[in-house]
Design a protein around this motif. Structure first.
Motif, PDB file in Angstrom:
ATOM      1  N   GLU A  15       1.779  -1.410   0.612  1.00  0.00           N
ATOM      2  CA  GLU A  15       0.352   0.147  -0.053  1.00  0.00           C
ATOM      3  C   GLU A  15       0.853   1.293  -0.101  1.00  0.00           C
ATOM      4  OE1 GLU A  15      -3.215   1.179  -0.255  1.00  0.00           O
ATOM      5  OE2 GLU A  15      -3.178  -0.794  -1.068  1.00  0.00           O
ATOM      6  N   LEU A  16       1.980   1.314   0.842  1.00  0.00           N
ATOM      7  CA  LEU A  16       2.752   2.174   0.588  1.00  0.00           C
ATOM      8  C   LEU A  16       3.221   2.356  -0.463  1.00  0.00           C
ATOM      9  CD1 LEU A  16       4.619   4.222   2.519  1.00  0.00           C
ATOM     10  CD2 LEU A  16       5.690   3.023   2.897  1.00  0.00           C
ATOM     11  N   LEU A  17       4.179   1.566  -1.498  1.00  0.00           N
ATOM     12  CA  LEU A  17       4.580   1.204  -2.935  1.00  0.00           C
ATOM     13  C   LEU A  17       3.111   2.360  -3.418  1.00  0.00           C
ATOM     14  CD1 LEU A  17       6.964  -1.010  -2.992  1.00  0.00           C
ATOM     15  CD2 LEU A  17       7.590   0.989  -2.474  1.00  0.00           C
ATOM     16  N   LYS A  18       1.823   1.648  -3.428  1.00  0.00           N
ATOM     17  CA  LYS A  18       1.427   2.274  -4.810  1.00  0.00           C
ATOM     18  C   LYS A  18       0.979   3.331  -3.826  1.00  0.00           C
ATOM     19  CE  LYS A  18      -3.134  -0.022  -5.180  1.00  0.00           C
ATOM     20  NZ  LYS A  18      -4.216  -0.069  -5.036  1.00  0.00           N
ATOM     21  N   ASN A  19       0.613   4.087  -3.288  1.00  0.00           N
ATOM     22  CA  ASN A  19       0.808   5.776  -2.488  1.00  0.00           C
ATOM     23  C   ASN A  19       1.612   6.085  -2.616  1.00  0.00           C
ATOM     24  OD1 ASN A  19      -2.026   5.402  -1.396  1.00  0.00           O
ATOM     25  ND2 ASN A  19      -1.233   4.946   0.043  1.00  0.00           N
ATOM     26  N   ALA A  20       2.883   5.947  -3.014  1.00  0.00           N
ATOM     27  CA  ALA A  20       4.237   6.900  -3.465  1.00  0.00           C
ATOM     28  C   ALA A  20       4.653   6.802  -5.049  1.00  0.00           C
ATOM     29  CB  ALA A  20       5.435   5.839  -2.854  1.00  0.00           C
ATOM     30  N   GLY A  21       3.560   5.933  -5.606  1.00  0.00           N
ATOM     31  CA  GLY A  21       3.506   6.279  -7.133  1.00  0.00           C
ATOM     32  C   GLY A  21       3.051   7.489  -7.698  1.00  0.00           C
ATOM     33  N   VAL A  22       1.563   7.370  -6.791  1.00  0.00           N
ATOM     34  CA  VAL A  22       0.107   8.188  -6.828  1.00  0.00           C
ATOM     35  C   VAL A  22       0.828   9.608  -6.967  1.00  0.00           C
ATOM     36  CG1 VAL A  22      -2.448   8.641  -6.307  1.00  0.00           C
ATOM     37  CG2 VAL A  22      -1.965   6.103  -6.675  1.00  0.00           C
ATOM     38  N   VAL A  23       1.375   9.496  -6.144  1.00  0.00           N
ATOM     39  CA  VAL A  23       1.813  10.641  -5.092  1.00  0.00           C
ATOM     40  C   VAL A  23       2.457  11.474  -6.222  1.00  0.00           C
ATOM     41  CG1 VAL A  23       2.825  11.664  -3.450  1.00  0.00           C
ATOM     42  CG2 VAL A  23       1.809  10.396  -2.824  1.00  0.00           C
ATOM     43  N   THR A  24       4.171  10.770  -6.555  1.00  0.00           N
ATOM     44  CA  THR A  24       4.954  10.703  -7.499  1.00  0.00           C
ATOM     45  C   THR A  24       4.515  11.738  -8.736  1.00  0.00           C
ATOM     46  OG1 THR A  24       5.865   9.331  -7.708  1.00  0.00           O
ATOM     47  CG2 THR A  24       7.599   9.772  -6.044  1.00  0.00           C
ATOM     48  N   THR A  25       3.932  10.660  -9.102  1.00  0.00           N
ATOM     49  CA  THR A  25       2.532  10.722 -10.614  1.00  0.00           C
ATOM     50  C   THR A  25       2.023  12.765 -10.482  1.00  0.00           C
ATOM     51  OG1 THR A  25       3.087   8.584 -10.904  1.00  0.00           O
ATOM     52  CG2 THR A  25       1.163  10.354 -12.220  1.00  0.00           C
ATOM     53  N   LEU A  26       1.679  12.282  -9.232  1.00  0.00           N
ATOM     54  CA  LEU A  26       1.031  13.790  -8.890  1.00  0.00           C
ATOM     55  C   LEU A  26       1.775  15.054  -9.000  1.00  0.00           C
ATOM     56  CD1 LEU A  26      -2.064  12.892  -6.730  1.00  0.00           C
ATOM     57  CD2 LEU A  26      -2.295  13.510  -8.955  1.00  0.00           C
ATOM     58  N   LEU A  27       2.790  15.044  -8.010  1.00  0.00           N
ATOM     59  CA  LEU A  27       4.285  15.877  -8.756  1.00  0.00           C
ATOM     60  C   LEU A  27       4.410  16.097  -9.868  1.00  0.00           C
ATOM     61  CD1 LEU A  27       5.489  15.160  -4.843  1.00  0.00           C
ATOM     62  CD2 LEU A  27       4.610  16.687  -5.343  1.00  0.00           C
ATOM     63  N   ASP A  28       4.824  14.919 -10.236  1.00  0.00           N
ATOM     64  CA  ASP A  28       4.692  15.270 -12.024  1.00  0.00           C
ATOM     65  C   ASP A  28       4.628  16.432 -12.080  1.00  0.00           C
ATOM     66  OD1 ASP A  28       7.802  13.804 -11.839  1.00  0.00           O
ATOM     67  OD2 ASP A  28       7.181  12.650 -12.537  1.00  0.00           O
ATOM     68  N   ALA A  29       3.292  15.695 -12.478  1.00  0.00           N
ATOM     69  CA  ALA A  29       1.459  16.365 -13.306  1.00  0.00           C
ATOM     70  C   ALA A  29       2.080  17.690 -13.315  1.00  0.00           C
ATOM     71  CB  ALA A  29       0.366  16.144 -12.208  1.00  0.00           C
ATOM     72  N   ALA A  30       1.744  18.274 -11.654  1.00  0.00           N
ATOM     73  CA  ALA A  30       2.458  19.244 -11.358  1.00  0.00           C
ATOM     74  C   ALA A  30       3.090  20.257 -11.766  1.00  0.00           C
ATOM     75  CB  ALA A  30       2.496  20.176  -9.328  1.00  0.00           C
ATOM     76  N   MET A  31       4.163  19.793 -11.903  1.00  0.00           N
ATOM     77  CA  MET A  31       5.847  20.221 -12.433  1.00  0.00           C
ATOM     78  C   MET A  31       5.560  20.610 -13.785  1.00  0.00           C
ATOM     79  SD  MET A  31       8.155  21.525 -10.668  1.00  0.00           S
ATOM     80  CE  MET A  31       8.818  21.340 -11.218  1.00  0.00           C
TER      81      MET A  31
END
Length: 68
Positions: free
Chosen positions: A11-27
């Protein structure tokens, strides 16, 4: 051996993947690349169901930009 620890890490890795993708989107949005940002937001949504999908899309975008 406990399966609870394994599920927690998954679950931690799954959530980290979503969060990093959202950070990439923000950039992408901050750099004026609105289509790429929207694509990455969609990939983050799919990544909540398919782990690693958002990361894969992010990598594909980076490779595409470098080869272009």
């Amino acid at each position: 051996m406990s399966t609870t620890g394994t599920r927690d890490r998954t679950e931690l890795l799954k959530n980290a993947g979503v969060v990093t993708t959202l950070l990439d989107a923000a950039m992408e949005f901050s750099n004026g690349r609105h289509k790429s940002g929207a694509l990455l937001i969609g990939a983050a949504a799919v990544s909540s169901r398919i782990p690693g999908f958002g990361t894969a899309i992010s990598l594909v975008l980076r490779v595409y930009r470098r080869l272009r």
